[in-house]
Design an enzyme around this catalytic site. Structure first.
Site, PDB file in Angstrom:
ATOM      1  N   ASP A 115       0.393   5.358   1.350  1.00 11.93           N
ATOM      2  CA  ASP A 115      -0.512   6.226   2.093  1.00 11.93           C
ATOM      3  C   ASP A 115      -1.031   7.358   1.218  1.00 11.93           C
ATOM      4  OD1 ASP A 115      -0.495   4.924   4.501  1.00 11.93           O
ATOM      5  OD2 ASP A 115       1.193   6.068   5.322  1.00 11.93           O
TER       6      ASP A 115
ATOM      7  N   ARG B 231      10.047   7.447   5.658  1.00  9.85           N
ATOM      8  CA  ARG B 231       9.837   8.828   6.089  1.00  9.85           C
ATOM      9  C   ARG B 231      10.565   9.112   7.398  1.00  9.85           C
ATOM     10  NH1 ARG B 231       3.419   8.957   5.456  1.00  9.85           N
ATOM     11  NH2 ARG B 231       3.618  10.959   6.524  1.00  9.85           N
TER      12      ARG B 231
ATOM     13  N   ARG C 128       0.848  -1.197   0.000  1.00  8.67           N
ATOM     14  CA  ARG C 128       0.000   0.000   0.000  1.00  8.67           C
ATOM     15  C   ARG C 128       0.874   1.234   0.000  1.00  8.67           C
ATOM     16  NH1 ARG C 128      -3.207  -2.023   5.338  1.00  8.67           N
ATOM     17  NH2 ARG C 128      -3.873  -4.017   4.483  1.00  8.67           N
TER      18      ARG C 128
ATOM     19  N   TYR D 282      12.550   3.521  -2.657  1.00  9.94           N
ATOM     20  CA  TYR D 282      11.765   4.744  -2.490  1.00  9.94           C
ATOM     21  C   TYR D 282      12.647   5.945  -2.749  1.00  9.94           C
ATOM     22  CZ  TYR D 282       7.756   2.403  -0.313  1.00  9.94           C
ATOM     23  OH  TYR D 282       6.649   1.627  -0.071  1.00  9.94           O
TER      24      TYR D 282
END
Lengths: 245, 245
Positions: B53, B198, B51, B111
Site C-alpha cells: 500500500d 498491521r 502489492r 514483514y
C-alpha cells in the site's frame, strides 16, 4: 522576565535551516517562534545554541527565550508541541537564570555524522545518512581521528562564509561506531567553525579509503591550507546530537 | 524469452503504493517498468511478490519480468538503477526459469513493523516508525504473539478490500526485538491477508498496553469477528522485509 531553556529535535529535511529568514522560508526558529506566539500571545526571539544549515538534523539542539508571563516549564513545552508541526518537537524544558545564554554558555557540543557503506544508495537511508560506496579502513580512520583531538587551528577545515575572531578550537573526542552497514561518527568539541564537522568527516573518509594519507592532517594544521583536507560531506548525514552547559 | 528475478528496496513515502495506476500516480511498479524500458527498449510488466500500500516501505520486495533480449543479470540491475530514481533500488538480480513466478512461488514472507515508544512524536522517526505513547508490557505481547503462531483462520484480522479464496494462513514466527526506544516486530508467514500484519501489530499493542486481554485472540479466531481484534496500525511503520522461495 522568565527565561526558558528548551531541548529540541527536528528533521532538517523539513526546514530551510535554523535561522528565521523571509516569510516564504520555513525555518526551525520561525516555527518555534510562531508556536510560542500561538501558545502565549508573546512575540519572542528564540536564541539557539547555534544555527544549523538546511538539511541538517538535530536530536538535541538547545535554545532559550524569554516570556513576560510566568508559565510552568512543562506546560510551555506541551503548548509549543501542540502548536508546532511534527517536524520539530520540544523534548524538555526548564526555567533558567536571566543571565543564562543558550549560545554563549555552551561548554561542549557533540555532532553525529551517519555514513552507510553499501555499493548502492539505500532509499530508506537517503536523507538520513550519506552513502560511501568505497571500502573504508576504520582503524586508520580512528588513528586519523586521534590526530584531531586537542586544541588546533582548524582554519584548514572550515568553509568561508562566517566571520570568527579565532579559528582555534578544541576537539575533546571522536568516536567511530560500526552499527550494521553504518558508521556513526560522534565529534565532541568546545565549538565548531562553519562546515567543520562535515570537513572533518570528509577528511576521515578520504583517509579511510586511502585517497589521503595520515600525514595530511599535520600538514593541513601546519600550513592552514583548506585544499589539503577532505571534502565537505553533505548536510543530510549531520545531526546536532547534544549541547552541554 | 529471459526471466529475471530482482530484489528491491524502496521508500514507501515516495510512491502511491506498488501497483501501476493512472499516469499521474507515481508507483513502484510504474517506476521500475519505465526504468526497464529506458534500459532495454522493451515494454514489460513487472510482477511483484505482492502489492504494498501507499506509504509501506520495502527492504526486500521481489519481482520478476521477461525480456526478449538476453542481458547479463548484473548488468540489467545496474541499468535499472541508473534510470530509476533513488527512491527505489534493485539490490540483486538473477536469471530464473521461465516457469518461476514471483507471486505464486512464494514460500514465506517476512514483514517488519517498527514502533517507537516515546511520550511525544520524534520528528526523525515519523514516517519510518509508528509512535506508541503508552507503556507496553513486552512479555505479554510475546505471549500473545505465541498464540498467533500456526495455521488459523485470520478472517478476524483482515480488512475488507480484496477477494481471497481462503482466509486461512500460517504464521511461522513472530519476533519482538527491543532496540533502544523502538520495538521491531518481525512477522513471518506463508501469506498475508489485506492489512493482516498491521492488524496483528495493532492487536499486540492493545494487549501490551492492557486495553485488550490475552483471551481476545482465541475469541477472535473462534468467532471470526473483526471488531474483537485491535486497530490497523498506520502504513508508514510497515516494511516488506524478506520474500523466500
Amino acid at each position: 522576565m522568565n527565561r526558558y531553556l528548551i531541548e529540541i529535535e527536528y528533521n532538517g529535511a523539513a526546514f530551510n535551516g535554523w535561522q528565521r529568514q523571509d516569510k516564504d522560508s520555513r525555518t526551525v526558529e520561525g516555527e518555534l517562534e510562531d508556536a510560542i506566539f500561538s501558545a502565549t500571545g508573546e512575540r519572542v526571539t528564540v536564541h539557539g545554541s547555534g544555527r544549523t544549515d538546511s538539511g541538517v538534523h538535530a536530536i538535541g539542539q538547545t535554545a532559550h527565550f524569554d516570556l513576560e508571563k510566568d508559565f510552568d516549564a512543562e506546560k510551555i513545552r506541551l503548548a509549543i508541541n501542540y502548536y508546532a508541526s511534527g517536524d520539530v518537537v520540544v523534548k524538555s524544558s526548564e526555567k533558567v537564570d536571566g543571565d543564562f545564554h543558550a549560545r554563549y554558555d555552551v561548554k561542549r557540543k557533540t555532532y553525529l555524522y551517519r555514513l552507510y557503506l553499501t555499493r548502492e544508495r539505500r532509499p530508506l537511508l537517503e536523507g538520513y545518512a550519506a552513502n560511501c560506496p568505497y571500502p573504508l579502513d576504520v582503524e586508520k580512520m580512528r588513528e586519523a581521528a586521534g590526530k584531531l583531538i586537542g586544541e588546533h587551528d582548524f582554519k584548514c577545515m572550515m568553509s568561508v562564509g562566517s566571520s570568527v575572531k579565532t579559528t582555534v578550537r578544541t576537539i575533546y573526542n571522536i568516536d567511530i561506531e560500526e552499527i550494521g552497514e553504518e558508521l556513526y561518527v560522534y565529534v565532541t568539541g568546545n565549538g565548531f567553525l562553519y562546515n567543520m564537522v562535515r570537513i572533518i568527516v570528509g577528511t576521515l573518509v578520504d583517509i579511510g579509503r586511502g585517497k589521503l594519507g595520515l600525514g595530511v592532517i599535520d600538514e593541513a594544521f601546519s600550513t592552514g591550507k583548506r585544499e589539503l583536507a577532505g571534502p565537505v560531506m553533505k548536510a543530510s548525514g549531520l545531526y546536532l546530537y547534544k549541547v552541554e552547559y
